[in-house]
Enzyme design. Structure first.
Site, mmCIF file in Angstrom:
data_model
loop_
_atom_site.group_PDB
_atom_site.id
_atom_site.type_symbol
_atom_site.label_atom_id
_atom_site.label_comp_id
_atom_site.label_asym_id
_atom_site.label_seq_id
_atom_site.Cartn_x
_atom_site.Cartn_y
_atom_site.Cartn_z
ATOM 1 C CG ASP A 1 -23.383 9.624 -77.300
ATOM 2 O OD1 ASP A 1 -23.448 10.862 -77.207
ATOM 3 O OD2 ASP A 1 -22.655 9.036 -78.122
ATOM 4 C CG ASP B 1 -22.688 3.640 -74.668
ATOM 5 O OD1 ASP B 1 -22.245 3.744 -75.828
ATOM 6 O OD2 ASP B 1 -23.766 4.136 -74.311
ATOM 7 C CG ASP C 1 -27.353 4.699 -72.578
ATOM 8 O OD1 ASP C 1 -26.312 4.512 -73.245
ATOM 9 O OD2 ASP C 1 -28.262 5.464 -72.933
#
Length: 242
Positions: free
Chosen positions: A27, A25, A215
């Site tokens: 961000d 991922d 996240d």
């Protein structure tokens, strides 16, 4: 789910024995979470690490993000790896590209929704509406918590029939509302699609070890899709693996 390094004795041999495809991922994983999307800068050290990984035998790399594909490629800036933007609705890798046709068909309608949302939040400091062409994001990280409930009411009212008529769906992430076309496609679907495509005709798909690190709530789709097939790493202050 356990902390990654508590499982390291079991994880390390898997990484050594099998070819690895690494999904990352952007961000909150490659970059820290910041107040505004424009401030999320990928470090030079991170770029060097990805570049080195891309040249390693038996290692494939894809960056999977809610950001648009052109922006994601510009921010990461590493050639020779795979990029999946807009939660997997668009993809580009060596010799392969893809845009979900139903998402492409909704571009003009989403542009109209974007104009409505920007008008609705014009006088709401702390809310930023991002047009990612195939999807929209309404960021509210800079909005005081006491005002979030009202902002969501404004959001739902503005979207109105777009949601009730099934033209768009609403997903929540970390301090962001995601408006997407109603297609059965997400980061998990894209991860499985990538694995199939890169090994098509080579007969090695079952041997690849997918490792997905993310996240946000949107990464949970990939964790579920890869369950029993690979390793999922939840990026937190105490990073966990499953």
């Amino acid at each position: 789910m356990q902390h990654l390094f508590k499982k390291w004795k079991q994880v390390r041999p898997l990484l050594r024995r099998r070819p690895v495809f690494l999904f990352l991922d952007y961000d909150g994983t490659l970059t820290p979470i910041v107040a505004h999307p424009d401030l999320a800068k990928f470090s030079r050290e991170g770029k060097r690490s990805l570049r080195r990984l891309s040249f390693c035998d038996g290692v494939g790399v894809a960056v999977v993000s809610g950001r648009s594909l052109p922006e994601l490629k510009r921010r990461v800036g590493v050639r020779g790896i795979c990029y999946a933007g807009n939660h997997g609705l668009e993809f580009e890798g060596p010799g392969l590209s893809f845009t979900h046709p139903k998402a492409q068909a909704a571009v003009k309608r989403f542009a109209m929704l974007c104009r409505r949302l920007r008008a609705a939040f014009r006088n709401t400091p702390g809310v930023f509406v991002e047009n990612k062409v195939l999807t929209l994001s309404v960021h509210y990280r800079a909005l005081p918590s006491r005002r979030v409930r009202h902002a969501k009411e404004v959001l739902l009212k503005t979207l109105g029939n777009a949601l009730s008529d099934g033209f768009a769906v609403l997903r929540e992430g970390k301090k962001v509302w995601e408006i997407r076309p109603p297609v059965s496609w997400d980061k998990g679907t894209m991860a499985l699609w990538i694995l199939d495509k890169i090994q098509e005709g080579e007969g090695r798909a079952k041997n690849i070890l997918p490792v997905y690190a993310g996240d946000d709530k949107t990464d949970e789709d990939a964790f579920k899709a890869l369950e029993g097939k690979g390793i999922s790493v939840k990026i937190t202050p105490r990073t966990k693996v499953r």
